[in-house]
Design a protein around this motif. Structure first.
Motif, PDB file in Angstrom:
ATOM      1  N   LEU A 166      22.071  36.642  34.694  1.00  0.00           N
ATOM      2  CA  LEU A 166      21.092  37.108  33.708  1.00  0.00           C
ATOM      3  C   LEU A 166      21.259  38.600  33.427  1.00  0.00           C
ATOM      4  CD1 LEU A 166      17.785  35.273  34.749  1.00  0.00           C
ATOM      5  CD2 LEU A 166      19.007  35.043  32.577  1.00  0.00           C
ATOM      6  N   GLU A 169      24.171  39.056  31.119  1.00  0.00           N
ATOM      7  CA  GLU A 169      23.753  38.661  29.765  1.00  0.00           C
ATOM      8  C   GLU A 169      22.899  39.755  29.130  1.00  0.00           C
ATOM      9  OE1 GLU A 169      22.366  34.621  28.629  1.00  0.00           O
ATOM     10  OE2 GLU A 169      22.611  34.167  30.769  1.00  0.00           O
ATOM     11  N   PHE A 170      22.025  40.326  29.949  1.00  0.00           N
ATOM     12  CA  PHE A 170      21.086  41.336  29.474  1.00  0.00           C
ATOM     13  C   PHE A 170      21.824  42.570  28.945  1.00  0.00           C
ATOM     14  CE2 PHE A 170      18.295  45.003  30.063  1.00  0.00           C
ATOM     15  CZ  PHE A 170      17.090  44.553  29.541  1.00  0.00           C
ATOM     16  N   LEU A 182      15.509  37.615  27.402  1.00  0.00           N
ATOM     17  CA  LEU A 182      16.120  37.417  28.719  1.00  0.00           C
ATOM     18  C   LEU A 182      15.193  37.899  29.837  1.00  0.00           C
ATOM     19  CD1 LEU A 182      19.758  38.478  27.808  1.00  0.00           C
ATOM     20  CD2 LEU A 182      19.071  36.227  28.664  1.00  0.00           C
ATOM     21  N   LYS A 185      12.699  35.220  30.370  1.00  0.00           N
ATOM     22  CA  LYS A 185      13.342  34.113  31.071  1.00  0.00           C
ATOM     23  C   LYS A 185      13.411  34.411  32.577  1.00  0.00           C
ATOM     24  CE  LYS A 185      17.652  31.408  31.130  1.00  0.00           C
ATOM     25  NZ  LYS A 185      18.995  31.239  30.504  1.00  0.00           N
TER      26      LYS A 185
END
Length: 261
Positions: A166, A169-170, A182, A185
Motif C-alpha cells: 500500500l 502504491e501511495f 489509499l 483503504k
C-alpha cells in the motif's frame, strides 16, 4: 605383554590414519572455497553468467575468499532475510589473487578494487553490463532499504507486507484523490488486525498523513532525522524502535530503478 603393546600401537596407527583423512578432507574443502553462507549462492566464472541471465534480481557480493568480521556478519543477516523475497537471489563471488587466482576475470570485468571489499552489485533482468553499485553503509538493514528502493520486495523487521504494498502504491500515485483513497483503504484494514499489528499499521497511516500534509519530501527528511538520532547514545530498545521506523519509511520510497538504468 608384547601382544597388548602391539594392539596399543596398532590402535594409535589407525587413529593417526583417521586424523590424516579428516585433515585432508578439511584442507580440500578450504582450498575449494570459503565457508558456505545460508541463503547465499556461491558463483564462479562459469555459473555467474548462467545465474545472472536467468534471474530478475541478483545481489552479488564480491569479496575475499575467506571473509570475516562485522561486515560478513551483516551479509549473513542479509542473505538469510532473502527468503522473504520471491524475486531476489543473493550470491557471492570469492576472489583470490594468489594460488589458483579464483574469479580474477570477474574482478577485472567489474573493476573491483580489493581495498573496497566487500563490493555489492545488483544485477537486474539478466543485464550483465549495467549492474547497480551499492555505495552505502555495510549494514543489512541499509542494504535492504536500498534494495526496496530498486523494486525488490524484502520483509523487514517492524514491517507489514500488506502495508508495504500500500505504501508503494501511495507514493506512486500522482493525484491527491488517489492517495486519500489509499489512506482510507489502509484505515479500513485496521479492524481485522491484532493489537500489535494495528500499532505497526498506525505508523504507516501517520506517514501517509504527513506526506499528504507536507509533500513527498517528508520521507527523505524523516529518514535523515532518524538516521542522525540512531547515532546518539540511547537504550537498545529505543534504537530498535527507531530502526523499525526507518524500515517502514523505506517502504515509502519510489522505485528509482528506471532512473538509474
Amino acid at each position: 605383554s608384547p601382544d597388548l603393546d602391539f594392539r596399543v600401537i596398532m590402535a594409535f596407527v589407525k587413529l593417526a590414519e583417521l586424523f590424516s583423512l579428516l585433515l585432508l578432507l578439511f584442507l580440500t574443502l578450504q582450498c575449494g572455497s570459503g565457508l558456505h553462507t545460508k541463503g547465499s549462492l556461491p558463483l564462479d566464472t562459469i555459473t555467474f553468467h548462467k545465474v545472472i541471465l536467468k534471474s530478475r534480481f541478483v545481489l552479488v557480493k564480491f569479496d575475499t575468499q575467506y571473509p570475516y568480521g562485522e561486515k560478513q556478519d551483516e551479509y549473513k543477516i542479509l542473505a538469510d532475510s532473502s527468503s522473504s523475497s520471491k524475486d531476489l537471489l543473493v550470491a557471492e563471488v570469492e576472489i583470490s589473487d594468489y594460488g589458483d587466482k579464483l574469479n580474477m576475470e570477474l574482478r577485472e570485468k567489474y573493476k573491483i578494487d580489493k581495498e573496497s571489499y566487500p563490493v555489492f552489485y545488483l544485477f537486474v533482468n539478466g543485464d550483465l553490463e549495467n549492474p547497480l553499485l551499492y555505495s552505502g553503509e555495510i549494514k543489512a538493514s541499509a542494504i535492504q532499504r536500498w534494495l526496496k528502493s530498486k523494486g525488490v520486495y524484502l520483509s523487514m523487521d517492524g514491517c507489514l507486507e500488506e502495508y508495504d504494498h500500500l505504501a508503494l502504491e501511495f507514493v506512486s500515485a500522482t493525484k491527491v484523490e488517489e492517495r486519500q483513497s489509499l489512506l482510507k483503504k489502509a484505515q479500513a484494514q485496521l479492524k481485522n488486525m491484532q493489537e500489535e499489528e494495528r500499532k505497526t499499521a498506525g505508523q504507516y497511516l501517520k506517514i501517509m498523513n504527513k506526506i499528504l500534509e507536507q509533500g513527498d519530501g517528508f520521507t527523505a527528511t524523516e529518514v535523515e532525522r532518524i538516521t542522525k538520532l540512531i547515532k546518539d547514545k540511547m537504550s537498545d530498545g529505543k534504537k530498535q524502535e527507531l530502526q523499525k521506523r526507518l524500515n517502514i519509511l523505506g517502504s515509502f520510497q519510489k522505485n528509482k530503478l528506471k532512473d538509474e538504468l
